[in-house]
Design a protein around this motif. Structure first.
Motif, PDB file in Angstrom:
ATOM      1  N   GLN A  70     104.214  25.007  61.547  1.00  0.00           N
ATOM      2  CA  GLN A  70     105.588  25.002  62.038  1.00  0.00           C
ATOM      3  C   GLN A  70     106.523  24.129  61.198  1.00  0.00           C
ATOM      4  N   PHE A  71     106.083  22.901  60.907  1.00  0.00           N
ATOM      5  CA  PHE A  71     106.992  21.906  60.343  1.00  0.00           C
ATOM      6  C   PHE A  71     106.737  21.611  58.867  1.00  0.00           C
ATOM      7  N   GLY A  72     105.793  22.292  58.272  1.00  0.00           N
ATOM      8  CA  GLY A  72     105.486  22.068  56.863  1.00  0.00           C
ATOM      9  C   GLY A  72     104.122  21.431  56.708  1.00  0.00           C
ATOM     10  N   ARG A  73     103.230  22.119  56.011  1.00  0.00           N
ATOM     11  CA  ARG A  73     101.853  21.648  55.913  1.00  0.00           C
ATOM     12  C   ARG A  73     101.760  20.351  55.105  1.00  0.00           C
ATOM     13  N   ASP A 189     104.562  28.646  57.999  1.00  0.00           N
ATOM     14  CA  ASP A 189     104.245  30.000  58.438  1.00  0.00           C
ATOM     15  C   ASP A 189     105.432  30.510  59.248  1.00  0.00           C
ATOM     16  N   PRO A 190     106.215  31.444  58.707  1.00  0.00           N
ATOM     17  CA  PRO A 190     107.390  31.919  59.439  1.00  0.00           C
ATOM     18  C   PRO A 190     107.049  32.621  60.741  1.00  0.00           C
ATOM     19  N   ASN A 191     105.788  33.068  60.856  1.00  0.00           N
ATOM     20  CA  ASN A 191     105.373  33.757  62.075  1.00  0.00           C
ATOM     21  C   ASN A 191     104.585  32.853  63.026  1.00  0.00           C
ATOM     22  N   ALA A 192     104.559  31.553  62.720  1.00  0.00           N
ATOM     23  CA  ALA A 192     103.776  30.637  63.543  1.00  0.00           C
ATOM     24  C   ALA A 192     104.331  30.553  64.959  1.00  0.00           C
ATOM     25  N   ASP A 193     103.411  30.397  65.907  1.00  0.00           N
ATOM     26  CA  ASP A 193     103.789  30.196  67.302  1.00  0.00           C
ATOM     27  C   ASP A 193     104.472  28.835  67.434  1.00  0.00           C
TER      28      ASP A 193
END
Length: 541
Positions: A70-73, A189-193
């Protein structure tokens, strides 16, 4: 900078970031007697130093990777490193047992960001076969930490202090942060929950923490104490609520539907039972060798190092064997052999000869474990569809941590209860002076420790020393025997419940990859990378 060099440095950064987590899992057992002497910690406090860390890891493990999505790996990975560094300092300067336990819990939260974060970075950086190589390299090199951890930690404790095992993390973390900032690409991940299962996190932590607290405090307070039975009942109720919540919540961190797959369910049940036996047993072996048998920290660390060496060299070979004949036989026979190894350690007494009393059991245990871990992890991952491999790995990692969390609490209660009742039985009818009675009472706080009989008449001191030492041996034999039986039961579960898939996927791991999967470091990750996942039979089959 070339692309190849940047990718290589990315792998190094993820290896170093995970290594600090693995090192802290392997060295702390060796340091427990020293910190106990320094801070006046009894067995319950020693257990909490380990349990607080594991409990925090379990609570956040399944959501640690999703935060990076979500926030950057890279951002979450670096934040995790910074938090681990700060909490390592807090552990290293802790003035009391209570402060150390609190710092260990915070350290566990930070660790939950690093291990899944490392793998998420590798998954985002590499594709196909290159991803498999990267994950295999990560697993191999982090596995080296399990080989050098106990002996290296023992050397630090002996040469400097138990505090050094935490403070040594800081320069490694600072270097890793610099390396990650310069070389790891940011990715999301642009599709991350976007939802975080906060309710699930809280319920799982309290649901596991309640029973663990009750089991650790029971030897001191007894089952009739409201704080003991109350926390046990409340914890079980909250864990039941956690399962209900996870089955209904749309964004649950634990996908219970995966347990409908027969092989996945059986493999995780075996993980729970087998890892309970081996983690609990190795925790108490290290304590017994130092506190009762008189081993130095470095000697105690080296005593079980053959287990990691055997895993390092033999795990991939057993993985390939499982590929040919199927996982059922190795996962059945391996734990049974490992359990026999633990039962052989019941020969260890207060004055053991390492070559004849300790090493045979260690070697047999290591052989059984080597036959188990690679097929076990590969089966857990190969039993689900490719899109579920990530969560399957997280669940299997979480189950192994829960196993360690419960085993240390349960076996600790068993050992403490046995020691207390046994010493009372041995001294029944013996007239003791008030000073001797005080020495016995104090000895009950540390079942593997020696009684403080200084100042007692020689005859009375000899009686107390003999009773305490004999009771320590008996309690250790009970605990190690229970661990061995758990492993044997785990092997039977696999033999009865597992089904060999019609076509096994290739166990494609580099020579040392499964070394990361060991008793000292349950953050195991098995075969990964470019493979075709094999769906197992449904649970109803």
């Amino acid at each position: 900078m070339s692309e190849e060099r940047r990718n290589r440095l990315t792998i190094i950064a993820t290896i170093l970031g995970s290594t600090v987590v693995f090192l802290d899992a392997t060295v702390v057992n060796v340091a427990l007697p020293a910190l106990s002497d320094d801070l006046g910690a009894g067995l319950a406090d020693q257990q909490w130093v380990v349990e607080a860390y594991l409990l925090a890891l379990v609570a956040l493990l399944l959501v640690g990777g999703s935060l990076g999505d979500q926030f950057g790996r890279r951002r979450i990975f670096i934040i995790g490193l910074a938090l681990f560094g700060v909490t390592s300092v807090l552990c290293g300067i802790a003035p009391s047992t209570e402060m150390l336990i609190g710092a260990r819990a915070l350290q566990g939260f930070a660790g939950a960001l690093l291990v899944p974060g490392s793998l998420a970075i590798l998954a985002a950086t590499f594709e196909g076969a290159e991803r498999g190589k990267a994950v295999g390299t990560w697993t191999a090199w982090t596995g080296i930490a399990t080989v050098v951890g106990p002996a290296g930690g023992g050397a630090l404790v002996e040469a400097i202090s138990w505090r050094a095992i935490f403070l040594v993390n800081v320069p490694l973390i600072l270097f890793t942060m610099w390396l990650a900032q310069r070389n790891v690409r940011e990715s999301v991940d642009p599709n991350a929950d976007r939802h975080i299962d906060w309710v699930g996190i809280v319920l799982s932590a309290l649901g596991l923490g309640g029973p663990v607290f009750a089991l650790i405090q029971q030897p001191t307070h007894g089952w009739s104490d409201p704080i003991v039975y109350g926390s046990m009942i409340a914890g079980l109720a909250l864990f039941a609520a956690f399962l209900v919540w996870e089955s209904r919540y749309k964004h649950a961190m634990l996908d219970l539907k995966l347990f409908k797959v027969r092989n996945f369910a059986i493999t995780n049940l075996e993980t729970l039972v087998v890892y309970s036996g081996l983690i609990g047993a190795l925790f108490f072996i290290t304590l017994f060798l130092q506190e009762t048998a008189g081993y130095s920290p470095i000697a105690a660390g080296l005593a079980t190092t053959p287990v990691s060496v055997i895993l390092f060299f033999l795990s991939p070979r057993f993985g390939r064997i499982a590929t040919v004949i199927g996982p059922r036989v190795p996962m059945c026979v391996g734990p049974i052999v490992g359990g026999i190894g633990l039962l052989l350690m019941m020969r260890i007494g207060a004055n053991p000869n390492y070559l004849t009393d300790v090493l045979p059991g260690v070697v047999v245990f290591g052989l059984g474990l080597a036959a188990t871990v690679a097929p076990l992890t590969a089966t857990a991952l190969n039993s689900v569809d490719e899109r579920h491999v990530g969560i399957a790995s997280g669940i299997n990692n979480g189950v192994s941590r829960v196993a360690g969390l419960l085993a240390i609490a349960i076996l600790g209660a068993l050992i403490a209860g046995s020691f207390s009742s046994d010493i009372d039985s041995k001294l029944s009818g013996v007239q003791l002076t008030p000073q001797a009675q005080q020495a016995v009472t104090k000895a009950k706080d540390k079942p593997f420790g020696l009684a403080d009989t200084g100042g007692l008449p020689p005859a009375e001191a000899a009686k107390v020393d003999t009773a305490v030492t004999d009771s320590s041996e008996n309690a250790f034999h009970l605990g190690i025997g229970a661990g061995g039986m758990l492993m044997i039961v785990g092997g039977i579960i696999a033999g009865i419940g597992l089904r060999n898939p019609k076509r096994e996927t290739e166990y494609d791991a580099p020579g040392a990859a499964p070394a990361g999967e060991c008793a000292h470091c349950p953050d195991h990750l098995g075969a990964a990378g470019d493979r075709e996942a094999e769906a197992a039979e449904p649970a109803s089959a």
